[in-house]
Design an enzyme around this catalytic site. Structure first.
Site, mmCIF file in Angstrom:
data_model
loop_
_atom_site.group_PDB
_atom_site.id
_atom_site.type_symbol
_atom_site.label_atom_id
_atom_site.label_comp_id
_atom_site.label_asym_id
_atom_site.label_seq_id
_atom_site.Cartn_x
_atom_site.Cartn_y
_atom_site.Cartn_z
ATOM 1 C CB CYS A 113 -15.545 46.336 -27.718
ATOM 2 S SG CYS A 113 -16.005 48.033 -26.738
ATOM 3 C CG HIS A 246 -11.338 45.372 -27.234
ATOM 4 N ND1 HIS A 246 -11.422 46.408 -27.938
ATOM 5 C CD2 HIS A 246 -12.003 45.486 -26.085
ATOM 6 C CE1 HIS A 246 -12.114 47.129 -27.408
ATOM 7 N NE2 HIS A 246 -12.584 46.770 -26.328
ATOM 8 C CG ASN A 276 -12.532 50.126 -25.316
ATOM 9 O OD1 ASN A 276 -12.637 50.121 -26.594
ATOM 10 N ND2 ASN A 276 -13.166 49.736 -24.535
#
Ligand code: COA
Length: 319
Positions: A113, A246, A276
């Protein structure tokens, strides 16, 4: 002074939307639980014949259009992804081919990520050293392919998508990428990992996570790197106009905002609609807030991410 300026931004989400209500049909969960614990309402899922490179190419074309540049201006392609089309060749070379580019170089990076922030660090160094002039940096993922759709503790959290930046070298000061810090710590691999891989298992594997423990590390490490990133450039957190985090969980965003005394209105959140999307989440959120008119040219922005590894990082940017 050579700086890496952000000339264009683009993003793409697959057409198909999977809502929390849809998930109620297949696993033991509820719309209320997912919303309350994560802030997520829906996620986009790639079609069966749609691959990471396909999402990347659409985002790239939109970013090129935004920058008013052509594919032939690009001399380096970096794709941050954990879900490449193939083990090899890199997704970046597939994107290069699909964009009709035959010059320059293309490679993938893998920092889960945090991949896009890692990519910004690499792109900035390469532009400042003169190794490249115009970089296409993409975060693109099809996490739906590495999810265990029977594991309710993970499959509700992720989605597919892509976002892209066009970064170019220019002689300006106090503009573009001002400071990027990246960090990792391999000690906590068992808290967030994929249980397969070419060398270890000859199988792609599925994502595994002990979410509540990852959560605690994420809030602490993100808040600390953001502060360090601002202060080591010589600005205070309170000088920053927008935070583009994020998008893992709204409660993580809130936790970081509380630690750093941020105004919630300054934190760009797309987690409710995108979930996500790993390396794609930061450029997707950035594009979203530019398109809706919140982020404007000249604004001071902090981007941040945290992911498997653990890896994390933050980047300070004047847009
Ligand atoms: N629906 C309903 N119940 C669920 C569920 C779901 N989709 N997923 C888990 N649960 C249950 C658990 O089984 C547990 O039940 P139990 O108490 O009977 O054992 C209960 O909910 C609480 O689980 P817990 O894991 O403590 O919840 P949480 O409040 O920490 O929320 C996450 C779970 C995953 C949403 C949260 O920990 C999180 O977002 N962590 C960070 C994840 C992340 O961002 N990772 C990527 C970083 S890049």
């Amino acid at each position: 002074m050579t700086q890496s300026i952000l000339r264009g931004v683009g993003s793409y989400l697959p057409e198909k939307i999977l809502t929390n209500k849809d998930l109620e049909e297949t696993i033991e969960t509820t719309d209320e639980w997912i919303k309350e614990r994560t802030g997520i309402n829906q996620r986009h899922v790639a079609a069966q014949n749609e691959y990471t490179s396909d999402l990347a190419v659409i985002a790239a074309k939109k970013a090129l259009n935004d920058a008013e540049m052509s594919t032939q201006d690009i001399d380096l392609i970096i794709v941050a992804t954990t879900t490449p089309d193939y083990t090899f060749p890199s997704t970046a070379t597939i994107v290069q081919k699909k964009l009709g580019i035959k010059h320059g170089a293309a490679f993938d990076i893998q920092a889960v990520c945090s991949g896009f922030i890692y990519g910004m660090s690499i792109a900035d160094s390469m532009l400042k050293s003169g190794s490249a002039k115009n970089i296409l940096l993409i975060g693109a993922e099809t996490f739906s392919r590495i999810l265990d759709w029977n594991d309710r503790s993970t499959c509700v959290l992720f989605g597919d998508g892509a976002g892209a930046f066009i970064l170019s070298s220019d002689n300006v000061s106090d503009f573009g990428i001002l400071n990027t810090l990246i960090r990792s710590n391999g000690e906590h691999r068992e808290l967030l990992y994929v249980d397969g891989g070419p060398s270890k298992s000859e199988y792609v594997g599925k994502l595994r996570m002990i979410g509540n423990q990852v959560f605690k590390h994420a809030v602490k490490d993100i808040a600390s790197i953001m502060k360090e990133c601002a202060e080591s450039y010589g600005v205070a957190i309170s000088d920053i106009d927008w935070f583009v985090p994020h998008q893992a969980n709204q409660r993580i965003l809130n936790g970081v905002a509380k630690r750093l005394c941020l105004n919630d209105e300054q934190v760009i959140s797309t987690v409710s609609i995108h979930a996500n999307t790993s390396a794609a989440s930061v450029p997707l959120a950035m594009d979203f807030a530019i398109k809706d008119g919140r982020i404007k040219r000249g604004d001071l922005i902090m981007l941040e991410a945290f992911g498997g590894g653990f890896t994390w990082g933050a980047s300070l940017l004047r847009y």
